[in-house]
Scaffold this motif. Structure first.
Motif, PDB file in Angstrom:
ATOM      1  N   GLU A  65      18.193  31.501  12.412  1.00  0.00           N
ATOM      2  CA  GLU A  65      17.905  31.803  13.808  1.00  0.00           C
ATOM      3  C   GLU A  65      17.092  33.083  13.894  1.00  0.00           C
ATOM      4  N   THR A  67      14.983  36.055  16.986  1.00  0.00           N
ATOM      5  CA  THR A  67      14.729  36.476  18.361  1.00  0.00           C
ATOM      6  C   THR A  67      13.490  37.356  18.404  1.00  0.00           C
ATOM      7  N   TRP A 106      20.697  40.757  14.297  1.00  0.00           N
ATOM      8  CA  TRP A 106      20.882  40.103  15.587  1.00  0.00           C
ATOM      9  C   TRP A 106      20.622  41.028  16.784  1.00  0.00           C
ATOM     10  N   SER A 251      24.887  30.583  21.066  1.00  0.00           N
ATOM     11  CA  SER A 251      23.786  31.561  20.972  1.00  0.00           C
ATOM     12  C   SER A 251      22.592  31.223  21.857  1.00  0.00           C
ATOM     13  N   PHE A 262      16.276  28.494  23.829  1.00  0.00           N
ATOM     14  CA  PHE A 262      16.670  28.411  22.430  1.00  0.00           C
ATOM     15  C   PHE A 262      18.193  28.454  22.326  1.00  0.00           C
ATOM     16  N   ILE A 264      21.666  27.596  19.168  1.00  0.00           N
ATOM     17  CA  ILE A 264      22.045  27.199  17.814  1.00  0.00           C
ATOM     18  C   ILE A 264      22.917  25.951  17.883  1.00  0.00           C
ATOM     19  N   LYS A 281      21.485  25.762  12.898  1.00  0.00           N
ATOM     20  CA  LYS A 281      20.031  25.891  12.955  1.00  0.00           C
ATOM     21  C   LYS A 281      19.599  26.090  14.401  1.00  0.00           C
ATOM     22  N   GLN A 282      18.571  26.908  14.565  1.00  0.00           N
ATOM     23  CA  GLN A 282      18.060  27.159  15.915  1.00  0.00           C
ATOM     24  C   GLN A 282      17.288  25.943  16.418  1.00  0.00           C
ATOM     25  N   HIS A 283      17.529  25.593  17.694  1.00  0.00           N
ATOM     26  CA  HIS A 283      16.820  24.519  18.375  1.00  0.00           C
ATOM     27  C   HIS A 283      16.111  25.103  19.601  1.00  0.00           C
ATOM     28  N   TRP A 284      15.107  24.366  20.100  1.00  0.00           N
ATOM     29  CA  TRP A 284      14.445  24.819  21.325  1.00  0.00           C
ATOM     30  C   TRP A 284      14.074  23.629  22.189  1.00  0.00           C
TER      31      TRP A 284
END
Length: 299
Positions: A65, A67, A106, A251, A262, A264, A281-284
Protein backbone atom coordinates in the motif's frame (compact mmCIF):
# COMPACT_ATOMS: atom_id res chain seq x y z
CA UNK A 1 -40.08 41.44 -21.51
CA UNK A 2 -38.72 41.94 -18.00
CA UNK A 3 -39.01 38.21 -17.33
CA UNK A 4 -37.10 37.46 -20.53
CA UNK A 5 -34.28 39.82 -19.50
CA UNK A 6 -34.16 38.26 -16.04
CA UNK A 7 -33.96 34.74 -17.49
CA UNK A 8 -31.22 35.85 -19.89
CA UNK A 9 -29.29 37.47 -17.03
CA UNK A 10 -29.55 34.32 -14.91
CA UNK A 11 -28.41 32.19 -17.85
CA UNK A 12 -25.36 34.41 -18.42
CA UNK A 13 -24.57 34.34 -14.71
CA UNK A 14 -24.77 30.53 -14.66
CA UNK A 15 -22.46 30.27 -17.68
CA UNK A 16 -20.01 32.64 -16.00
CA UNK A 17 -19.99 30.64 -12.74
CA UNK A 18 -19.52 27.36 -14.62
CA UNK A 19 -16.66 28.88 -16.58
CA UNK A 20 -15.04 30.03 -13.33
CA UNK A 21 -15.46 26.59 -11.79
CA UNK A 22 -13.92 24.95 -14.86
CA UNK A 23 -11.04 27.39 -14.73
CA UNK A 24 -10.51 26.70 -11.05
CA UNK A 25 -10.60 22.96 -11.65
CA UNK A 26 -8.00 23.29 -14.37
CA UNK A 27 -5.89 25.48 -12.09
CA UNK A 28 -6.17 22.90 -9.32
CA UNK A 29 -5.28 20.06 -11.69
CA UNK A 30 -2.21 21.97 -12.84
CA UNK A 31 -0.87 21.84 -9.29
CA UNK A 32 -0.38 18.07 -9.68
CA UNK A 33 1.72 16.01 -12.10
CA UNK A 34 0.10 15.40 -15.48
CA UNK A 35 -2.84 13.00 -15.15
CA UNK A 36 -1.10 10.21 -17.08
CA UNK A 37 1.85 10.39 -14.65
CA UNK A 38 0.05 10.65 -11.32
CA UNK A 39 -0.73 6.95 -11.05
CA UNK A 40 2.53 5.50 -12.40
CA UNK A 41 1.03 4.63 -15.78
CA UNK A 42 -1.87 2.60 -14.36
CA UNK A 43 -5.12 2.70 -16.32
CA UNK A 44 -7.71 4.34 -14.05
CA UNK A 45 -10.55 2.15 -12.82
CA UNK A 46 -14.26 2.71 -13.29
CA UNK A 47 -16.90 1.81 -10.73
CA UNK A 48 -15.44 -1.66 -10.07
CA UNK A 49 -12.38 -1.71 -7.79
CA UNK A 50 -9.19 -3.20 -9.12
CA UNK A 51 -5.73 -3.75 -7.60
CA UNK A 52 -3.34 -0.82 -7.69
CA UNK A 53 -0.12 -2.52 -8.83
CA UNK A 54 2.23 -0.15 -10.66
CA UNK A 55 5.25 -2.02 -12.05
CA UNK A 56 7.63 0.61 -10.70
CA UNK A 57 6.38 -0.07 -7.16
CA UNK A 58 5.56 -3.73 -7.40
CA UNK A 59 8.51 -5.93 -8.34
CA UNK A 60 7.53 -9.53 -7.68
CA UNK A 61 4.09 -8.23 -6.61
CA UNK A 62 5.53 -7.14 -3.26
CA UNK A 63 3.81 -3.72 -3.19
CA UNK A 64 1.28 -3.56 -0.36
CA UNK A 65 0.00 0.00 0.00
CA UNK A 66 1.00 3.65 -0.27
CA UNK A 67 -0.05 7.26 0.08
CA UNK A 68 0.69 10.52 -1.72
CA UNK A 69 1.81 13.85 -0.37
CA UNK A 70 -0.81 16.54 -0.95
CA UNK A 71 0.81 17.75 -4.19
CA UNK A 72 1.11 14.14 -5.47
CA UNK A 73 4.82 14.67 -6.09
CA UNK A 74 6.02 12.22 -3.44
CA UNK A 75 4.66 8.77 -2.69
CA UNK A 76 5.34 6.80 0.49
CA UNK A 77 4.77 3.08 0.16
CA UNK A 78 5.35 -0.38 1.62
CA UNK A 79 6.69 -3.56 0.11
CA UNK A 80 6.11 -6.84 1.89
CA UNK A 81 8.35 -9.80 1.12
CA UNK A 82 7.59 -11.47 4.43
CA UNK A 83 9.05 -8.35 6.05
CA UNK A 84 7.73 -4.84 5.49
CA UNK A 85 10.14 -2.30 4.01
CA UNK A 86 9.20 1.36 3.61
CA UNK A 87 10.08 3.57 0.64
CA UNK A 88 9.52 7.02 -0.82
CA UNK A 89 9.59 7.92 -4.51
CA UNK A 90 9.55 11.49 -5.87
CA UNK A 91 8.27 13.10 -9.05
CA UNK A 92 10.94 15.42 -10.45
CA UNK A 93 11.71 16.78 -13.92
CA UNK A 94 8.39 15.41 -15.23
CA UNK A 95 9.13 11.84 -14.24
CA UNK A 96 9.18 9.52 -11.24
CA UNK A 97 12.70 8.90 -9.97
CA UNK A 98 14.21 5.99 -8.09
CA UNK A 99 12.71 4.99 -4.77
CA UNK A 100 14.75 5.14 -1.57
CA UNK A 101 14.20 3.50 1.78
CA UNK A 102 12.74 5.66 4.53
CA UNK A 103 12.09 5.38 8.25
CA UNK A 104 8.74 7.16 7.77
CA UNK A 105 5.91 4.63 8.18
CA UNK A 106 2.31 5.10 7.04
CA UNK A 107 2.25 8.91 6.98
CA UNK A 108 -0.76 11.09 6.21
CA UNK A 109 -0.66 14.68 5.01
CA UNK A 110 -2.70 17.80 5.64
CA UNK A 111 -4.80 19.15 2.77
CA UNK A 112 -2.45 22.14 2.36
CA UNK A 113 0.63 19.90 2.44
CA UNK A 114 2.22 21.68 5.38
CA UNK A 115 1.91 18.88 7.92
CA UNK A 116 2.84 15.20 7.96
CA UNK A 117 1.01 13.06 10.52
CA UNK A 118 2.76 9.97 11.88
CA UNK A 119 1.13 8.09 14.73
CA UNK A 120 0.29 10.53 17.51
CA UNK A 121 2.84 13.08 16.28
CA UNK A 122 3.19 15.45 13.34
CA UNK A 123 5.93 17.23 11.43
CA UNK A 124 5.73 20.66 9.81
CA UNK A 125 6.98 21.54 6.35
CA UNK A 126 10.42 23.12 6.58
CA UNK A 127 11.78 24.18 3.19
CA UNK A 128 12.25 20.97 1.21
CA UNK A 129 12.15 18.85 4.35
CA UNK A 130 10.31 18.38 7.61
CA UNK A 131 10.69 19.55 11.19
CA UNK A 132 11.32 17.30 14.17
CA UNK A 133 8.21 15.44 15.41
CA UNK A 134 5.80 17.44 17.54
CA UNK A 135 2.82 16.51 19.69
CA UNK A 136 -0.56 18.18 19.08
CA UNK A 137 -1.55 17.53 22.70
CA UNK A 138 -2.59 15.00 25.29
CA UNK A 139 -6.03 14.53 23.70
CA UNK A 140 -4.57 11.68 21.62
CA UNK A 141 -3.38 9.65 24.62
CA UNK A 142 -5.91 6.86 23.99
CA UNK A 143 -5.58 6.86 20.19
CA UNK A 144 -5.00 3.41 18.74
CA UNK A 145 -6.03 3.40 15.06
CA UNK A 146 -7.05 5.46 12.11
CA UNK A 147 -6.14 9.07 12.74
CA UNK A 148 -7.16 11.48 9.99
CA UNK A 149 -7.34 15.26 10.03
CA UNK A 150 -9.74 17.55 8.16
CA UNK A 151 -8.72 20.71 6.31
CA UNK A 152 -9.58 22.84 9.35
CA UNK A 153 -7.53 20.66 11.66
CA UNK A 154 -10.18 18.47 13.32
CA UNK A 155 -8.81 15.08 14.34
CA UNK A 156 -10.86 11.87 13.92
CA UNK A 157 -9.43 8.73 15.47
CA UNK A 158 -10.22 5.38 17.09
CA UNK A 159 -9.54 4.97 20.79
CA UNK A 160 -9.41 1.77 22.82
CA UNK A 161 -9.58 2.80 26.45
CA UNK A 162 -9.58 -0.83 27.58
CA UNK A 163 -8.05 -4.01 26.21
CA UNK A 164 -11.01 -5.23 24.18
CA UNK A 165 -12.12 -5.46 20.55
CA UNK A 166 -14.72 -2.71 20.56
CA UNK A 167 -13.16 0.75 20.48
CA UNK A 168 -14.88 3.93 19.31
CA UNK A 169 -14.29 6.85 16.94
CA UNK A 170 -13.79 10.25 18.55
CA UNK A 171 -13.13 13.71 17.18
CA UNK A 172 -11.34 16.73 18.61
CA UNK A 173 -11.61 20.28 17.27
CA UNK A 174 -9.02 23.03 17.41
CA UNK A 175 -10.59 25.78 19.53
CA UNK A 176 -8.69 29.01 20.22
CA UNK A 177 -5.40 27.35 19.36
CA UNK A 178 -5.94 24.30 21.62
CA UNK A 179 -7.52 20.92 20.99
CA UNK A 180 -10.64 20.21 23.00
CA UNK A 181 -11.26 16.98 24.89
CA UNK A 182 -12.25 14.19 22.46
CA UNK A 183 -15.96 13.80 21.72
CA UNK A 184 -17.35 10.35 20.98
CA UNK A 185 -19.33 9.98 17.76
CA UNK A 186 -22.86 8.56 17.95
CA UNK A 187 -23.72 4.93 18.78
CA UNK A 188 -24.76 4.14 15.21
CA UNK A 189 -21.24 4.91 13.94
CA UNK A 190 -19.62 3.25 16.94
CA UNK A 191 -21.38 -0.08 16.59
CA UNK A 192 -19.50 -3.34 16.01
CA UNK A 193 -16.01 -4.72 16.65
CA UNK A 194 -12.52 -3.78 15.50
CA UNK A 195 -13.46 -0.19 14.64
CA UNK A 196 -10.45 1.31 12.88
CA UNK A 197 -9.10 3.23 9.93
CA UNK A 198 -11.42 6.23 10.05
CA UNK A 199 -10.97 8.69 7.17
CA UNK A 200 -12.60 12.10 7.29
CA UNK A 201 -13.04 14.01 4.03
CA UNK A 202 -11.17 17.34 3.93
CA UNK A 203 -14.43 19.31 4.25
CA UNK A 204 -15.82 16.88 6.89
CA UNK A 205 -18.82 16.06 4.68
CA UNK A 206 -18.36 12.31 5.10
CA UNK A 207 -16.52 9.78 7.24
CA UNK A 208 -15.38 6.30 6.15
CA UNK A 209 -14.16 3.61 8.56
CA UNK A 210 -13.73 -0.15 8.86
CA UNK A 211 -15.69 -2.27 11.32
CA UNK A 212 -16.90 -5.83 11.75
CA UNK A 213 -20.69 -6.02 12.19
CA UNK A 214 -23.54 -8.46 11.95
CA UNK A 215 -25.04 -8.37 8.48
CA UNK A 216 -21.70 -7.54 6.86
CA UNK A 217 -20.00 -9.39 4.05
CA UNK A 218 -17.45 -11.31 6.10
CA UNK A 219 -14.62 -9.76 8.04
CA UNK A 220 -14.23 -6.01 8.54
CA UNK A 221 -16.19 -3.97 5.99
CA UNK A 222 -15.98 -0.32 5.02
CA UNK A 223 -18.85 1.91 6.14
CA UNK A 224 -19.67 5.55 5.38
CA UNK A 225 -21.73 8.28 7.04
CA UNK A 226 -22.56 11.70 5.58
CA UNK A 227 -22.77 14.88 7.61
CA UNK A 228 -26.15 16.61 7.41
CA UNK A 229 -26.74 20.36 7.18
CA UNK A 230 -27.51 20.51 10.90
CA UNK A 231 -24.12 18.96 11.75
CA UNK A 232 -25.45 15.51 12.69
CA UNK A 233 -24.43 12.33 10.90
CA UNK A 234 -26.57 10.17 8.64
CA UNK A 235 -27.21 6.52 9.46
CA UNK A 236 -24.06 4.55 8.69
CA UNK A 237 -24.09 2.75 5.33
CA UNK A 238 -22.25 -0.43 4.42
CA UNK A 239 -20.43 0.52 1.19
CA UNK A 240 -21.88 -2.59 -0.45
CA UNK A 241 -20.67 -5.63 -2.41
CA UNK A 242 -18.77 -3.52 -4.92
CA UNK A 243 -16.36 -2.50 -2.16
CA UNK A 244 -16.82 -5.17 0.53
CA UNK A 245 -16.25 -8.91 0.17
CA UNK A 246 -15.75 -11.92 2.44
CA UNK A 247 -12.17 -10.67 2.86
CA UNK A 248 -11.11 -7.80 5.11
CA UNK A 249 -11.48 -4.27 3.70
CA UNK A 250 -9.71 -1.43 5.51
CA UNK A 251 -7.45 1.66 5.26
CA UNK A 252 -9.69 4.03 3.23
CA UNK A 253 -8.21 7.11 1.59
CA UNK A 254 -9.00 9.56 -1.21
CA UNK A 255 -6.40 10.63 -3.76
CA UNK A 256 -5.35 14.28 -3.25
CA UNK A 257 -6.88 15.25 -6.61
CA UNK A 258 -10.22 13.88 -5.38
CA UNK A 259 -10.61 11.46 -8.28
CA UNK A 260 -10.18 7.99 -6.75
CA UNK A 261 -11.00 6.05 -3.60
CA UNK A 262 -8.24 3.73 -2.34
CA UNK A 263 -8.54 0.93 0.22
CA UNK A 264 -6.88 -2.33 1.28
CA UNK A 265 -8.42 -5.74 0.63
CA UNK A 266 -6.81 -8.82 2.13
CA UNK A 267 -6.97 -11.86 4.35
CA UNK A 268 -5.19 -13.51 7.24
CA UNK A 269 -2.59 -16.24 6.67
CA UNK A 270 -1.92 -18.83 9.36
CA UNK A 271 1.82 -19.25 9.88
CA UNK A 272 3.63 -22.45 10.83
CA UNK A 273 4.19 -21.08 14.35
CA UNK A 274 0.44 -20.63 14.82
CA UNK A 275 0.47 -16.84 14.52
CA UNK A 276 -1.47 -15.03 11.82
CA UNK A 277 -0.15 -12.55 9.26
CA UNK A 278 -2.37 -10.13 7.37
CA UNK A 279 -1.70 -10.04 3.65
CA UNK A 280 -3.46 -7.22 1.83
CA UNK A 281 -3.21 -5.28 -1.40
CA UNK A 282 -4.25 -1.74 -2.22
CA UNK A 283 -7.26 -1.36 -4.53
CA UNK A 284 -8.71 1.73 -6.20
CA UNK A 285 -12.02 2.77 -7.72
CA UNK A 286 -13.62 5.93 -9.13
CA UNK A 287 -14.72 8.30 -6.36
CA UNK A 288 -18.18 8.30 -7.94
CA UNK A 289 -18.92 5.24 -5.79
CA UNK A 290 -19.08 7.66 -2.85
CA UNK A 291 -21.22 10.14 -4.76
CA UNK A 292 -23.62 7.31 -5.67
CA UNK A 293 -23.94 6.29 -2.02
CA UNK A 294 -24.68 9.88 -1.07
CA UNK A 295 -27.39 10.08 -3.71
CA UNK A 296 -29.04 6.94 -2.30
CA UNK A 297 -28.75 8.31 1.24
CA UNK A 298 -30.63 11.46 0.24
CA UNK A 299 -33.50 9.58 -1.46
Amino acid sequence: MKNYKLILLLLLLTLFINACNTKNQKANDSDFPALENRYFGQKPPGLIPKPFTPDILSPESSFEEGTYTSDMKSYYFVRNNGKRTFFVIKYENNRWGQESETDIRWPQFSADGNKMFIGKLYKERKGNGWSEPKSPGAFLKHMAHGRSVSAKGTYYFTAYKEQDSIGAIYYSRLVNGKYEDPIRLNDDINRGKYIAGSRISPDESYLIWSVEREGGYGQSDLYISFKKNDGTWSKSINMGPIINTDKQESSPQISPDGKYFFFIRGDWKLNEDGNRTYIGKQHWVDVKVIENLKSKDSE
